[in-house]
Design a protein around this motif. Sequence first.
Motif, PDB file in Angstrom:
ATOM      1  N   ARG A  73     -14.501   7.994  -5.506  1.00  0.00           N
ATOM      2  CA  ARG A  73     -13.347   7.540  -4.711  1.00  0.00           C
ATOM      3  C   ARG A  73     -12.209   7.093  -5.616  1.00  0.00           C
ATOM      4  O   ARG A  73     -11.027   7.341  -5.321  1.00  0.00           O
ATOM      5  CB  ARG A  73     -13.776   6.412  -3.788  1.00  0.00           C
ATOM      6  CG  ARG A  73     -14.750   6.850  -2.705  1.00  0.00           C
ATOM      7  CD  ARG A  73     -15.282   5.690  -1.903  1.00  0.00           C
ATOM      8  NE  ARG A  73     -14.243   5.040  -1.124  1.00  0.00           N
ATOM      9  CZ  ARG A  73     -14.484   4.009  -0.329  1.00  0.00           C
ATOM     10  NH1 ARG A  73     -15.707   3.513  -0.225  1.00  0.00           N
ATOM     11  NH2 ARG A  73     -13.501   3.462   0.355  1.00  0.00           N
ATOM     12  N   TYR A  74     -12.546   6.440  -6.715  1.00  0.00           N
ATOM     13  CA  TYR A  74     -11.521   6.011  -7.661  1.00  0.00           C
ATOM     14  C   TYR A  74     -10.820   7.215  -8.282  1.00  0.00           C
ATOM     15  O   TYR A  74      -9.587   7.244  -8.393  1.00  0.00           O
ATOM     16  CB  TYR A  74     -12.158   5.149  -8.744  1.00  0.00           C
ATOM     17  CG  TYR A  74     -11.218   4.747  -9.848  1.00  0.00           C
ATOM     18  CD1 TYR A  74     -10.296   3.722  -9.665  1.00  0.00           C
ATOM     19  CD2 TYR A  74     -11.243   5.399 -11.070  1.00  0.00           C
ATOM     20  CE1 TYR A  74      -9.419   3.363 -10.667  1.00  0.00           C
ATOM     21  CE2 TYR A  74     -10.369   5.041 -12.088  1.00  0.00           C
ATOM     22  CZ  TYR A  74      -9.469   4.018 -11.884  1.00  0.00           C
ATOM     23  OH  TYR A  74      -8.603   3.670 -12.882  1.00  0.00           O
ATOM     24  N   VAL A  77       7.157   6.157   8.237  1.00  0.00           N
ATOM     25  CA  VAL A  77       5.843   6.603   8.720  1.00  0.00           C
ATOM     26  C   VAL A  77       5.054   7.263   7.587  1.00  0.00           C
ATOM     27  O   VAL A  77       3.836   7.053   7.458  1.00  0.00           O
ATOM     28  CB  VAL A  77       6.014   7.560   9.913  1.00  0.00           C
ATOM     29  CG1 VAL A  77       4.672   8.178  10.300  1.00  0.00           C
ATOM     30  CG2 VAL A  77       6.618   6.828  11.107  1.00  0.00           C
ATOM     31  N   ILE A  78       5.733   8.048   6.758  1.00  0.00           N
ATOM     32  CA  ILE A  78       5.055   8.686   5.618  1.00  0.00           C
ATOM     33  C   ILE A  78       4.497   7.622   4.675  1.00  0.00           C
ATOM     34  O   ILE A  78       3.360   7.735   4.190  1.00  0.00           O
ATOM     35  CB  ILE A  78       6.026   9.624   4.876  1.00  0.00           C
ATOM     36  CG1 ILE A  78       6.377  10.832   5.747  1.00  0.00           C
ATOM     37  CG2 ILE A  78       5.420  10.090   3.547  1.00  0.00           C
ATOM     38  CD1 ILE A  78       7.435  11.729   5.149  1.00  0.00           C
ATOM     39  N   PHE A  79       5.275   6.584   4.406  1.00  0.00           N
ATOM     40  CA  PHE A  79       4.807   5.501   3.531  1.00  0.00           C
ATOM     41  C   PHE A  79       3.594   4.783   4.143  1.00  0.00           C
ATOM     42  O   PHE A  79       2.660   4.410   3.423  1.00  0.00           O
ATOM     43  CB  PHE A  79       5.932   4.505   3.282  1.00  0.00           C
ATOM     44  CG  PHE A  79       6.963   4.990   2.312  1.00  0.00           C
ATOM     45  CD1 PHE A  79       6.648   5.937   1.352  1.00  0.00           C
ATOM     46  CD2 PHE A  79       8.263   4.496   2.346  1.00  0.00           C
ATOM     47  CE1 PHE A  79       7.598   6.390   0.441  1.00  0.00           C
ATOM     48  CE2 PHE A  79       9.218   4.939   1.441  1.00  0.00           C
ATOM     49  CZ  PHE A  79       8.889   5.896   0.491  1.00  0.00           C
ATOM     50  N   ILE A  80       3.624   4.578   5.450  1.00  0.00           N
ATOM     51  CA  ILE A  80       2.494   3.918   6.114  1.00  0.00           C
ATOM     52  C   ILE A  80       1.232   4.766   5.994  1.00  0.00           C
ATOM     53  O   ILE A  80       0.145   4.255   5.658  1.00  0.00           O
ATOM     54  CB  ILE A  80       2.826   3.638   7.590  1.00  0.00           C
ATOM     55  CG1 ILE A  80       3.919   2.577   7.703  1.00  0.00           C
ATOM     56  CG2 ILE A  80       1.578   3.193   8.348  1.00  0.00           C
ATOM     57  CD1 ILE A  80       4.339   2.285   9.125  1.00  0.00           C
ATOM     58  N   LEU A  81       1.354   6.074   6.242  1.00  0.00           N
ATOM     59  CA  LEU A  81       0.203   6.960   6.134  1.00  0.00           C
ATOM     60  C   LEU A  81      -0.327   6.998   4.705  1.00  0.00           C
ATOM     61  O   LEU A  81      -1.549   6.982   4.475  1.00  0.00           O
ATOM     62  CB  LEU A  81       0.587   8.368   6.603  1.00  0.00           C
ATOM     63  CG  LEU A  81       0.944   8.519   8.083  1.00  0.00           C
ATOM     64  CD1 LEU A  81       1.389   9.937   8.384  1.00  0.00           C
ATOM     65  CD2 LEU A  81      -0.238   8.133   8.960  1.00  0.00           C
ATOM     66  N   ASP A  82       0.585   7.037   3.739  1.00  0.00           N
ATOM     67  CA  ASP A  82       0.175   7.058   2.337  1.00  0.00           C
ATOM     68  C   ASP A  82      -0.563   5.768   1.969  1.00  0.00           C
ATOM     69  O   ASP A  82      -1.608   5.813   1.300  1.00  0.00           O
ATOM     70  CB  ASP A  82       1.406   7.245   1.449  1.00  0.00           C
ATOM     71  CG  ASP A  82       1.089   7.153  -0.027  1.00  0.00           C
ATOM     72  OD1 ASP A  82       0.412   8.057  -0.551  1.00  0.00           O
ATOM     73  OD2 ASP A  82       1.510   6.168  -0.659  1.00  0.00           O
ATOM     74  N   PHE A  83      -0.031   4.631   2.415  1.00  0.00           N
ATOM     75  CA  PHE A  83      -0.671   3.354   2.093  1.00  0.00           C
ATOM     76  C   PHE A  83      -2.042   3.248   2.755  1.00  0.00           C
ATOM     77  O   PHE A  83      -3.011   2.790   2.124  1.00  0.00           O
ATOM     78  CB  PHE A  83       0.222   2.199   2.549  1.00  0.00           C
ATOM     79  CG  PHE A  83      -0.320   0.845   2.205  1.00  0.00           C
ATOM     80  CD1 PHE A  83      -0.085   0.284   0.960  1.00  0.00           C
ATOM     81  CD2 PHE A  83      -1.080   0.128   3.121  1.00  0.00           C
ATOM     82  CE1 PHE A  83      -0.599  -0.966   0.637  1.00  0.00           C
ATOM     83  CE2 PHE A  83      -1.595  -1.116   2.811  1.00  0.00           C
ATOM     84  CZ  PHE A  83      -1.347  -1.669   1.558  1.00  0.00           C
ATOM     85  N   CYS A  84      -2.152   3.678   4.005  1.00  0.00           N
ATOM     86  CA  CYS A  84      -3.440   3.610   4.706  1.00  0.00           C
ATOM     87  C   CYS A  84      -4.475   4.512   4.052  1.00  0.00           C
ATOM     88  O   CYS A  84      -5.652   4.124   3.906  1.00  0.00           O
ATOM     89  CB  CYS A  84      -3.253   3.999   6.172  1.00  0.00           C
ATOM     90  SG  CYS A  84      -2.295   2.822   7.142  1.00  0.00           S
ATOM     91  N   LEU A  85      -4.051   5.702   3.628  1.00  0.00           N
ATOM     92  CA  LEU A  85      -4.994   6.609   2.975  1.00  0.00           C
ATOM     93  C   LEU A  85      -5.464   6.038   1.639  1.00  0.00           C
ATOM     94  O   LEU A  85      -6.661   6.097   1.313  1.00  0.00           O
ATOM     95  CB  LEU A  85      -4.338   7.978   2.772  1.00  0.00           C
ATOM     96  CG  LEU A  85      -5.216   9.055   2.125  1.00  0.00           C
ATOM     97  CD1 LEU A  85      -6.473   9.276   2.956  1.00  0.00           C
ATOM     98  CD2 LEU A  85      -4.447  10.354   1.951  1.00  0.00           C
ATOM     99  N   LYS A  86      -4.526   5.471   0.862  1.00  0.00           N
ATOM    100  CA  LYS A  86      -4.916   4.857  -0.406  1.00  0.00           C
ATOM    101  C   LYS A  86      -5.850   3.673  -0.186  1.00  0.00           C
ATOM    102  O   LYS A  86      -6.787   3.452  -0.967  1.00  0.00           O
ATOM    103  CB  LYS A  86      -3.669   4.420  -1.174  1.00  0.00           C
ATOM    104  CG  LYS A  86      -2.835   5.570  -1.708  1.00  0.00           C
ATOM    105  CD  LYS A  86      -1.596   5.050  -2.422  1.00  0.00           C
ATOM    106  CE  LYS A  86      -0.755   6.195  -2.960  1.00  0.00           C
ATOM    107  NZ  LYS A  86       0.486   5.695  -3.622  1.00  0.00           N
ATOM    108  N   PHE A  87      -5.584   2.921   0.866  1.00  0.00           N
ATOM    109  CA  PHE A  87      -6.449   1.771   1.165  1.00  0.00           C
ATOM    110  C   PHE A  87      -7.861   2.236   1.525  1.00  0.00           C
ATOM    111  O   PHE A  87      -8.851   1.617   1.122  1.00  0.00           O
ATOM    112  CB  PHE A  87      -5.848   0.960   2.315  1.00  0.00           C
ATOM    113  CG  PHE A  87      -6.675  -0.217   2.724  1.00  0.00           C
ATOM    114  CD1 PHE A  87      -6.720  -1.359   1.935  1.00  0.00           C
ATOM    115  CD2 PHE A  87      -7.414  -0.188   3.896  1.00  0.00           C
ATOM    116  CE1 PHE A  87      -7.496  -2.453   2.308  1.00  0.00           C
ATOM    117  CE2 PHE A  87      -8.190  -1.273   4.276  1.00  0.00           C
ATOM    118  CZ  PHE A  87      -8.234  -2.400   3.481  1.00  0.00           C
ATOM    119  N   LEU A  88      -7.956   3.339   2.267  1.00  0.00           N
ATOM    120  CA  LEU A  88      -9.274   3.857   2.624  1.00  0.00           C
ATOM    121  C   LEU A  88     -10.010   4.420   1.411  1.00  0.00           C
ATOM    122  O   LEU A  88     -11.237   4.311   1.305  1.00  0.00           O
ATOM    123  CB  LEU A  88      -9.134   4.944   3.697  1.00  0.00           C
ATOM    124  CG  LEU A  88      -8.657   4.478   5.073  1.00  0.00           C
ATOM    125  CD1 LEU A  88      -8.453   5.661   5.996  1.00  0.00           C
ATOM    126  CD2 LEU A  88      -9.641   3.488   5.679  1.00  0.00           C
TER     127      LEU A  88
END
Length: 281
Positions: A25-26, A72-83
């Motif tokens: 994952r890393y 919205v793109i930034f939110i999706l990017d942040f959520c994916l990185k968080f996951l």
Amino acid sequence: MRYPKSAPKTPPEATPELAAIDRERYELLQQWESWLEMPMLVLSFAWLGLLIVELVWGLNPLFETIGITIWVIFILDFCLKFLLAPHKLFYLHHNWLIAFSLIIPALGTLRIVPIIQSLQSVHAVRGLQLLGIMTRTNRGMRLLGASMERRGIGYVFALTAIVALAGAAGIYTFERNLPNGAVGITDYGTALWWTAMVMTTIGSDYFPKTSEGRVLCFLLAVYAIALCGYATAILATFFVGQDAESDEAELAGTKSIQALQVEIAALRNEIQALAKRDLEH
């Protein structure tokens, strides 16, 4: 924002399978950030530019739609990185300001700011605007620093341009409509000139009259002090380097050191030859 290299290790009691999953994952997170580094940098500058346009001239429906799309793109990017992040709390700890910058636009999108305006809470609106300027500028600065690795005079010039443009938009927003008929900053060009005077430590005959303007002025002055220190270090390094390359300089340069090393090596060989000859006799 790249995942920090100092991320906590997998606990010793974890099974080898969990450790392997964390490592995968890393690596996937690092690969994702590497792929999107330049697109996110461009989108961050565009998002900051839209904020400047919004504060100074206002946004038309097209620009407003573009801004929401980028958000919205930034939110999706942040959520994916968080996951993908193996250690969630560690990731949030190092990226909380980015998360905060994504929350602020929601106040305008969900029509919370107009509600505050209807309650005539001027300081609350200006406070949100100041936070928006700071968080979006910080996002652009962090991505620019990660892309250019915080090296070179080009990084400093780009960073200074970002701070100057955003700072001018902020001071114009806070100081253009002053109560009691007070004279403030009437156009963006004047605000940009005022910001340049503050950042070059020359100063200006205008002092901010709003609390938010004074806070912004203080932050610009702090950046200017750091910038002057960096410029002084660059000039000192340049002149010392020029002096070191001169054969007549008092400071030993690279050529002088190399010549001295050659002489020492020749002297060592000569001593070894003399010692060997004495042993033979």
